[in-house]
Write a protein that holds these residues in place. Structure first.
Motif, PDB file in Angstrom:
ATOM      1  N   ASN A 177       0.809  -1.192  -0.032  1.00  0.00           N
ATOM      2  CA  ASN A 177       0.094  -0.112   0.026  1.00  0.00           C
ATOM      3  C   ASN A 177       1.085   1.283  -0.043  1.00  0.00           C
ATOM      4  N   PRO A 178       1.041   1.966  -1.037  1.00  0.00           N
ATOM      5  CA  PRO A 178       2.464   2.888  -1.201  1.00  0.00           C
ATOM      6  C   PRO A 178       1.801   4.171  -0.368  1.00  0.00           C
ATOM      7  N   ILE A 179       0.718   4.548   0.044  1.00  0.00           N
ATOM      8  CA  ILE A 179       0.093   5.820   0.870  1.00  0.00           C
ATOM      9  C   ILE A 179      -0.277   5.345   2.184  1.00  0.00           C
ATOM     10  N   SER A 180      -0.177   4.177   2.704  1.00  0.00           N
ATOM     11  CA  SER A 180      -0.454   3.930   3.948  1.00  0.00           C
ATOM     12  C   SER A 180       0.722   4.519   5.197  1.00  0.00           C
ATOM     13  N   GLY A 181       0.208   5.022   6.145  1.00  0.00           N
ATOM     14  CA  GLY A 181       1.014   5.401   7.254  1.00  0.00           C
ATOM     15  C   GLY A 181       2.183   6.708   6.773  1.00  0.00           C
ATOM     16  N   ASP A 182       1.675   7.359   5.575  1.00  0.00           N
ATOM     17  CA  ASP A 182       2.894   8.252   5.139  1.00  0.00           C
ATOM     18  C   ASP A 182       4.294   7.823   5.217  1.00  0.00           C
ATOM     19  N   ILE A 183       4.391   6.756   4.713  1.00  0.00           N
ATOM     20  CA  ILE A 183       5.881   6.072   4.749  1.00  0.00           C
ATOM     21  C   ILE A 183       6.311   5.808   3.552  1.00  0.00           C
ATOM     22  N   ASN A 184       7.469   6.044   3.052  1.00  0.00           N
ATOM     23  CA  ASN A 184       8.087   5.922   1.602  1.00  0.00           C
ATOM     24  C   ASN A 184       8.234   4.266   1.783  1.00  0.00           C
ATOM     25  N   LYS A 185       7.677   3.486   0.818  1.00  0.00           N
ATOM     26  CA  LYS A 185       7.554   1.939   0.856  1.00  0.00           C
ATOM     27  C   LYS A 185       8.819   1.448  -0.157  1.00  0.00           C
ATOM     28  N   GLU A 186       9.536   2.290  -0.819  1.00  0.00           N
ATOM     29  CA  GLU A 186      10.545   1.811  -1.778  1.00  0.00           C
ATOM     30  C   GLU A 186      11.763   1.086  -0.975  1.00  0.00           C
ATOM     31  N   PRO A 187      12.300   1.933   0.106  1.00  0.00           N
ATOM     32  CA  PRO A 187      13.298   1.122   0.707  1.00  0.00           C
ATOM     33  C   PRO A 187      12.714  -0.108   1.471  1.00  0.00           C
ATOM     34  N   VAL A 188      11.696  -0.305   1.886  1.00  0.00           N
ATOM     35  CA  VAL A 188      10.970  -1.592   2.314  1.00  0.00           C
ATOM     36  C   VAL A 188      11.000  -2.523   1.154  1.00  0.00           C
ATOM     37  N   ILE A 189      10.744  -2.244  -0.097  1.00  0.00           N
ATOM     38  CA  ILE A 189      10.762  -3.178  -1.190  1.00  0.00           C
ATOM     39  C   ILE A 189      12.255  -3.781  -1.319  1.00  0.00           C
ATOM     40  N   GLN A 190      13.132  -2.718  -1.550  1.00  0.00           N
ATOM     41  CA  GLN A 190      14.404  -3.120  -1.871  1.00  0.00           C
ATOM     42  C   GLN A 190      15.149  -3.998  -0.568  1.00  0.00           C
ATOM     43  N   LYS A 191      14.703  -3.725   0.621  1.00  0.00           N
ATOM     44  CA  LYS A 191      14.990  -4.836   1.870  1.00  0.00           C
ATOM     45  C   LYS A 191      14.493  -6.170   1.449  1.00  0.00           C
ATOM     46  N   ILE A 192      13.344  -6.356   0.945  1.00  0.00           N
ATOM     47  CA  ILE A 192      12.434  -7.563   0.945  1.00  0.00           C
ATOM     48  C   ILE A 192      13.348  -8.167  -0.284  1.00  0.00           C
ATOM     49  N   LYS A 193      13.634  -7.326  -1.452  1.00  0.00           N
ATOM     50  CA  LYS A 193      14.423  -8.077  -2.422  1.00  0.00           C
ATOM     51  C   LYS A 193      15.631  -8.680  -2.136  1.00  0.00           C
ATOM     52  N   GLY A 194      16.294  -8.036  -0.890  1.00  0.00           N
ATOM     53  CA  GLY A 194      17.562  -8.484  -0.585  1.00  0.00           C
ATOM     54  C   GLY A 194      17.355  -9.707   0.579  1.00  0.00           C
ATOM     55  N   ALA A 195      16.300  -9.806   0.838  1.00  0.00           N
ATOM     56  CA  ALA A 195      16.025 -10.800   1.918  1.00  0.00           C
ATOM     57  C   ALA A 195      15.840 -12.248   1.540  1.00  0.00           C
ATOM     58  N   VAL A 196      15.568 -12.345   0.038  1.00  0.00           N
ATOM     59  CA  VAL A 196      15.088 -13.808  -0.442  1.00  0.00           C
ATOM     60  C   VAL A 196      16.129 -14.324  -1.423  1.00  0.00           C
ATOM     61  N   SER A 197      16.101 -15.477  -1.637  1.00  0.00           N
ATOM     62  CA  SER A 197      16.897 -16.014  -2.700  1.00  0.00           C
ATOM     63  C   SER A 197      16.672 -15.432  -4.063  1.00  0.00           C
ATOM     64  N   LYS A 198      17.716 -15.669  -4.855  1.00  0.00           N
ATOM     65  CA  LYS A 198      17.384 -15.020  -6.224  1.00  0.00           C
ATOM     66  C   LYS A 198      16.634 -16.032  -7.111  1.00  0.00           C
ATOM     67  N   LYS A 199      16.452 -17.306  -6.378  1.00  0.00           N
ATOM     68  CA  LYS A 199      15.757 -18.433  -6.938  1.00  0.00           C
ATOM     69  C   LYS A 199      13.989 -18.248  -6.786  1.00  0.00           C
ATOM     70  N   THR A 200      14.169 -17.373  -5.665  1.00  0.00           N
ATOM     71  CA  THR A 200      12.470 -17.118  -5.436  1.00  0.00           C
ATOM     72  C   THR A 200      11.739 -16.299  -6.364  1.00  0.00           C
ATOM     73  N   ASP A 201      10.597 -16.755  -6.705  1.00  0.00           N
ATOM     74  CA  ASP A 201       9.733 -16.283  -7.711  1.00  0.00           C
ATOM     75  C   ASP A 201       8.920 -14.775  -6.670  1.00  0.00           C
TER      76      ASP A 201
END
Length: 291
Positions: A13-37
């Protein structure tokens, strides 16, 4: 942490909590295996339910990560309720009461590790006028506040505080509530009636100290008094609720009617004003990753 051959849908939800979600998205990408869909979807407020149902058929995720607040979790629970979803919550909303009840930390890195982990809790839900409720829903003054807040451009706890004063000054409370459960019938007057499947508002205010999200029951809470100063503190989570302030009824199902239309909200989402609501517990409907 490895997540091989796992399909994960991340709903943001890009507008919830008035928080920039892009850093969160990058952290999620970095937390999973590259083989994860890994598939991302950002809500728009327009046909999200339809789009998510299509994504369910297309992606068939093993796990759904929710980057948002209670309203976004509710959306996912409704869309995927027939698919026994495993949900991970990264609390990034104005209202994160469900995450708070499940002891999911507000720290993004910690929340991501929990959301991707293998410890789960089954939780109950409420069927509320054919809608799904996970947390706390209510008729009355808090629903008025949420409706005003939803129309405001100021987000976060400050937004709640900013809208509290005009809400309390212009409320139509008190209201007359007629309550019928399997065990009892009564009529009572109050400023708010809540259906609690847990024990805290999203602001952290403890409104139902004995409530449990997995006990097969829910509580009806009738708030009696209009004390402006204390209500603002309670809504902002600054004090615990005085037990003399509220009447508590524990049950598995109830019908509530009112003498006049009363503002109503479900898990932080305004539903307009109503005069009748039916509520029933639905045990063990979701599996959520917890610490």
């Amino acid at each position: 942490m490895e997540h091989l051959e796992t399909k994960i849908l991340v709903v943001v939800n890009p507008i919830s909590g008035d928080i920039n979600k892009e850093p969160v998205i990058q952290k999620i990408k970095g937390a999973v295996s590259k083989k994860t869909d890994l598939k991302f979807y950002k809500t728009t407020g327009r046909e999200d339910y339809k789009t998510l149902k299509e994504l369910q058929a297309d992606v068939q995720p093993d796990r759904i990560l929710v980057v948002g607040g209670d309203g976004t979790v509710k959306l996912i629970a409704e869309c995927f309720k027939n698919n026994n979803p495993t949900i991970g919550i990264i609390p990034c909303g104005s209202s994160n009461g469900l995450a708070t009840d499940l002891a999911i930390p507000s720290n993004v890195d910690e929340a991501i590790q929990i959301a991707l982990g293998n410890t789960f809790q089954n939780v109950d839900s409420l069927c509320i006028n054919n809608s799904l409720g996970l947390h706390i829903s209510d008729l009355g003054i808090n629903a008025e506040l949420i409706e005003h807040y939803s129309n405001s451009t100021v987000r976060g706890h400050f937004g709640y505080a900013l809208n509290s004063i005009p809400t309390l000054l212009n409320t139509n409370a008190p209201y007359k509530f007629h309550i019928k459960t399997e065990e009892n019938e009564l009529s009572t007057t109050g400023i708010m009636l809540a259906f609690a499947n847990s024990n805290k508002f999203g602001t952290g205010a403890i409104v139902n100290p004995t409530g449990k999200i997995d006990d097969g029951k829910f509580e009806i809470l009738v708030f009696k008094k209009l004390d402006v100063a204390n209500i603002i503190k309670i809504l902002l989570g600054e004090v615990q609720l005085d037990p003399n302030f509220v009447e508590v009824i524990q049950t598995t199902g109830a019908t509530v009617t009112t003498d006049k239309p009363v503002p109503f909200q479900v898990d932080g989402e305004p539903y307009g004003s109503i005069q009748s609501v039916e509520v029933a517990i639905q045990p063990n409907t979701l599996k959520i990753a917890v610490g």
